[in-house]
Design a protein around this motif. Structure first.
Motif, mmCIF file in Angstrom:
data_model
loop_
_atom_site.group_PDB
_atom_site.id
_atom_site.type_symbol
_atom_site.label_atom_id
_atom_site.label_comp_id
_atom_site.label_asym_id
_atom_site.label_seq_id
_atom_site.Cartn_x
_atom_site.Cartn_y
_atom_site.Cartn_z
ATOM 1 N N ALA A 1 0.840 -1.209 0.000
ATOM 2 C CA ALA A 1 0.000 0.000 0.000
ATOM 3 C C ALA A 1 0.874 1.258 0.000
ATOM 4 C CB ALA A 1 -0.936 0.005 1.204
ATOM 5 N N PHE A 2 1.908 1.254 0.825
ATOM 6 C CA PHE A 2 2.797 2.412 0.901
ATOM 7 C C PHE A 2 3.501 2.642 -0.429
ATOM 8 C CE2 PHE A 2 6.899 4.420 1.837
ATOM 9 C CZ PHE A 2 6.452 5.592 2.427
ATOM 10 N N ARG A 3 4.004 1.571 -1.037
ATOM 11 C CA ARG A 3 4.705 1.706 -2.318
ATOM 12 C C ARG A 3 3.745 2.210 -3.404
ATOM 13 N NH1 ARG A 3 9.823 -0.975 -2.393
ATOM 14 N NH2 ARG A 3 10.074 0.004 -4.430
ATOM 15 N N HIS A 4 2.484 1.764 -3.359
ATOM 16 C CA HIS A 4 1.500 2.237 -4.337
ATOM 17 C C HIS A 4 1.215 3.719 -4.122
ATOM 18 C CE1 HIS A 4 -2.440 2.659 -6.389
ATOM 19 N NE2 HIS A 4 -1.844 1.882 -7.270
ATOM 20 N N GLU A 5 1.090 4.135 -2.860
ATOM 21 C CA GLU A 5 0.840 5.550 -2.555
ATOM 22 C C GLU A 5 2.003 6.439 -3.018
ATOM 23 O OE1 GLU A 5 -1.704 4.614 1.529
ATOM 24 O OE2 GLU A 5 0.308 5.471 1.681
ATOM 25 N N GLN A 6 3.219 5.924 -2.939
ATOM 26 C CA GLN A 6 4.410 6.700 -3.301
ATOM 27 C C GLN A 6 4.741 6.647 -4.787
ATOM 28 O OE1 GLN A 6 5.912 8.586 -0.866
ATOM 29 N NE2 GLN A 6 4.118 7.859 0.237
ATOM 30 N N LEU A 7 4.013 5.828 -5.536
ATOM 31 C CA LEU A 7 4.295 5.626 -6.956
ATOM 32 C C LEU A 7 4.111 6.923 -7.742
ATOM 33 C CD1 LEU A 7 5.010 3.278 -8.878
ATOM 34 C CD2 LEU A 7 2.580 2.958 -9.240
ATOM 35 N N ASP A 8 5.123 7.311 -8.466
ATOM 36 C CA ASP A 8 5.071 8.510 -9.296
ATOM 37 C C ASP A 8 5.037 8.070 -10.750
ATOM 38 O OD1 ASP A 8 5.243 10.967 -10.488
ATOM 39 O OD2 ASP A 8 7.251 11.430 -9.731
ATOM 40 N N LEU B 1 -1.546 -11.531 -3.875
ATOM 41 C CA LEU B 1 -0.182 -12.023 -3.982
ATOM 42 C C LEU B 1 -0.046 -13.219 -3.048
ATOM 43 C CD1 LEU B 1 2.600 -11.406 -5.254
ATOM 44 C CD2 LEU B 1 3.104 -10.051 -3.204
ATOM 45 N N LYS B 2 0.443 -14.327 -3.580
ATOM 46 C CA LYS B 2 0.617 -15.537 -2.766
ATOM 47 C C LYS B 2 2.026 -15.531 -2.181
ATOM 48 C CE LYS B 2 -1.604 -17.382 -6.360
ATOM 49 N NZ LYS B 2 -1.670 -16.952 -7.477
ATOM 50 N N THR B 3 2.106 -15.467 -0.851
ATOM 51 C CA THR B 3 3.381 -15.318 -0.142
ATOM 52 C C THR B 3 3.564 -16.444 0.861
ATOM 53 O OG1 THR B 3 2.618 -14.078 1.792
ATOM 54 C CG2 THR B 3 2.976 -12.812 -0.243
ATOM 55 N N ARG B 4 4.709 -16.466 1.515
ATOM 56 C CA ARG B 4 4.949 -17.469 2.549
ATOM 57 C C ARG B 4 4.013 -17.287 3.739
ATOM 58 N NH1 ARG B 4 10.729 -17.427 4.025
ATOM 59 N NH2 ARG B 4 10.070 -19.428 4.799
ATOM 60 N N TYR B 5 3.385 -16.127 3.865
ATOM 61 C CA TYR B 5 2.436 -15.860 4.952
ATOM 62 C C TYR B 5 1.003 -16.140 4.542
ATOM 63 C CZ TYR B 5 6.574 -13.542 6.633
ATOM 64 O OH TYR B 5 7.863 -13.271 7.014
ATOM 65 N N GLY B 6 0.800 -16.568 3.327
ATOM 66 C CA GLY B 6 -0.528 -16.821 2.808
ATOM 67 C C GLY B 6 -0.863 -15.801 1.730
ATOM 68 N N ARG B 7 -2.138 -15.634 1.489
ATOM 69 C CA ARG B 7 -2.595 -14.717 0.443
ATOM 70 C C ARG B 7 -2.663 -13.295 0.988
ATOM 71 N NH1 ARG B 7 -4.658 -17.751 -3.714
ATOM 72 N NH2 ARG B 7 -4.988 -19.930 -3.229
ATOM 73 N N VAL B 8 -2.050 -12.380 0.241
ATOM 74 C CA VAL B 8 -2.015 -10.976 0.645
ATOM 75 C C VAL B 8 -2.681 -10.144 -0.449
ATOM 76 C CG1 VAL B 8 -0.539 -9.008 1.203
ATOM 77 C CG2 VAL B 8 0.114 -11.312 1.948
ATOM 78 N N PRO B 9 -3.875 -9.628 -0.197
ATOM 79 C CA PRO B 9 -4.531 -8.775 -1.184
ATOM 80 C C PRO B 9 -3.905 -7.385 -1.188
ATOM 81 C CG PRO B 9 -5.981 -9.192 0.684
ATOM 82 C CD PRO B 9 -4.711 -9.895 0.962
ATOM 83 N N TYR B 10 -3.802 -6.809 -2.374
ATOM 84 C CA TYR B 10 -3.325 -5.441 -2.500
ATOM 85 C C TYR B 10 -3.963 -4.804 -3.717
ATOM 86 C CZ TYR B 10 0.071 -6.817 -6.155
ATOM 87 O OH TYR B 10 0.662 -7.274 -7.308
ATOM 88 N N TRP B 11 -3.804 -3.491 -3.833
ATOM 89 C CA TRP B 11 -4.422 -2.725 -4.915
ATOM 90 C C TRP B 11 -3.334 -2.147 -5.790
ATOM 91 C CZ3 TRP B 11 -9.756 -2.018 -5.428
ATOM 92 C CH2 TRP B 11 -10.519 -2.605 -4.408
ATOM 93 N N ARG B 12 -3.599 -2.077 -7.101
ATOM 94 C CA ARG B 12 -2.615 -1.541 -8.037
ATOM 95 C C ARG B 12 -3.313 -0.866 -9.210
ATOM 96 N NH1 ARG B 12 -0.754 -6.832 -11.283
ATOM 97 N NH2 ARG B 12 -2.835 -7.541 -11.754
ATOM 98 N N SER B 13 -2.714 0.214 -9.675
ATOM 99 C CA SER B 13 -3.236 0.939 -10.836
ATOM 100 C C SER B 13 -2.773 0.256 -12.111
ATOM 101 C CB SER B 13 -2.738 2.381 -10.827
ATOM 102 O OG SER B 13 -3.234 3.056 -9.710
ATOM 103 N N TYR B 14 -3.520 0.517 -13.169
ATOM 104 C CA TYR B 14 -3.193 -0.020 -14.488
ATOM 105 C C TYR B 14 -3.018 1.151 -15.439
ATOM 106 C CZ TYR B 14 -3.486 -2.901 -18.709
ATOM 107 O OH TYR B 14 -3.219 -3.531 -19.903
ATOM 108 N N VAL B 15 -1.913 1.146 -16.173
ATOM 109 C CA VAL B 15 -1.619 2.202 -17.130
ATOM 110 C C VAL B 15 -1.924 1.691 -18.531
ATOM 111 C CG1 VAL B 15 0.243 3.554 -18.162
ATOM 112 C CG2 VAL B 15 0.131 3.276 -15.686
#
Length: 183
Positions: free
Chosen positions: A68-75, A95-109
């Motif tokens: 989330a932080f990286r998405h907010e900082q994306l220029d 995103l499937k990680t060693r901690y399980g499934r991690v939902p996140y949001w991302r923009s599409y260009v």
């Protein structure tokens, strides 16, 4: 043990990094209470099993916070604004990680002339298969030592969840979901 999933991160809109940070602090308090109070009469095995799930949930939250932080900082200027038409509203991905499934949001260009990409995924080196780089590394190395089926069972035993045999095969062979080689 069930696959660790952090359903509290799910939302119909992107959660801010500050909202996720607040969830992390609340979850840390929950883990401390679990260690001191909630398992007083439990065997150490039961305590350890419960702690694994809580730590996995906490790990998933930390990953969601980073994303989330990286998405907010994306220029988007860094990605050549004059080479694309528009930016679509963020959509959710898991995103499937060693901690399980991690939902996140991302923009599409959307690029001029067609096609497009997700700048966040490109910036972080995330591939279209939906696995974190560390999961890809662990699973592919494991699958070079044992069969894909055994790799699936070992991941399930160690992590509480596992990619399918087909997913492991595609990761090891460098194939996309439809069997096309990654570029």
């Amino acid at each position: 043990m069930n696959a660790p999933e952090y359903t509290e991160v799910l939302s119909s809109r992107p959660l801010s990094s500050s909202a996720l940070e607040a969830q992390i602090y609340a979850e840390v308090g929950r883990v401390v209470c679990y260690c001191l109070e909630e398992n007083r009469d439990a065997s150490f095995f039961a305590f350890e099993q419960g702690l694994l799930g809580l730590v996995s949930r906490l790990g998933a939250l930390f990953m969601a916070l980073c994303l989330a932080f990286r998405h907010e900082q994306l220029d988007l200027e860094d990605w050549g604004r004059d080479s694309f038409e528009r930016v679509k509203d963020p959509i959710q991905r898991t995103l499937k990680t060693r901690y399980g499934r991690v939902p996140y949001w991302r923009s599409y260009v959307v690029k001029k002339g067609g096609g497009g990409f997700h700048p966040l995924d490109a910036l972080l080196g995330l591939t279209r298969d939906g696995f974190s780089p560390q999961m890809i590394s662990v699973v592919t190395r494991l699958a070079t030592w044992v069969s894909f089926g055994v790799a699936t069972r070992l991941c399930g035993a160690m992590l509480g969840w596992s990619p399918s045999v087909e997913s492991i095969e595609c990761l090891v062979l460098g194939l996309g979901r439809q069997g096309a080689a990654y570029m």
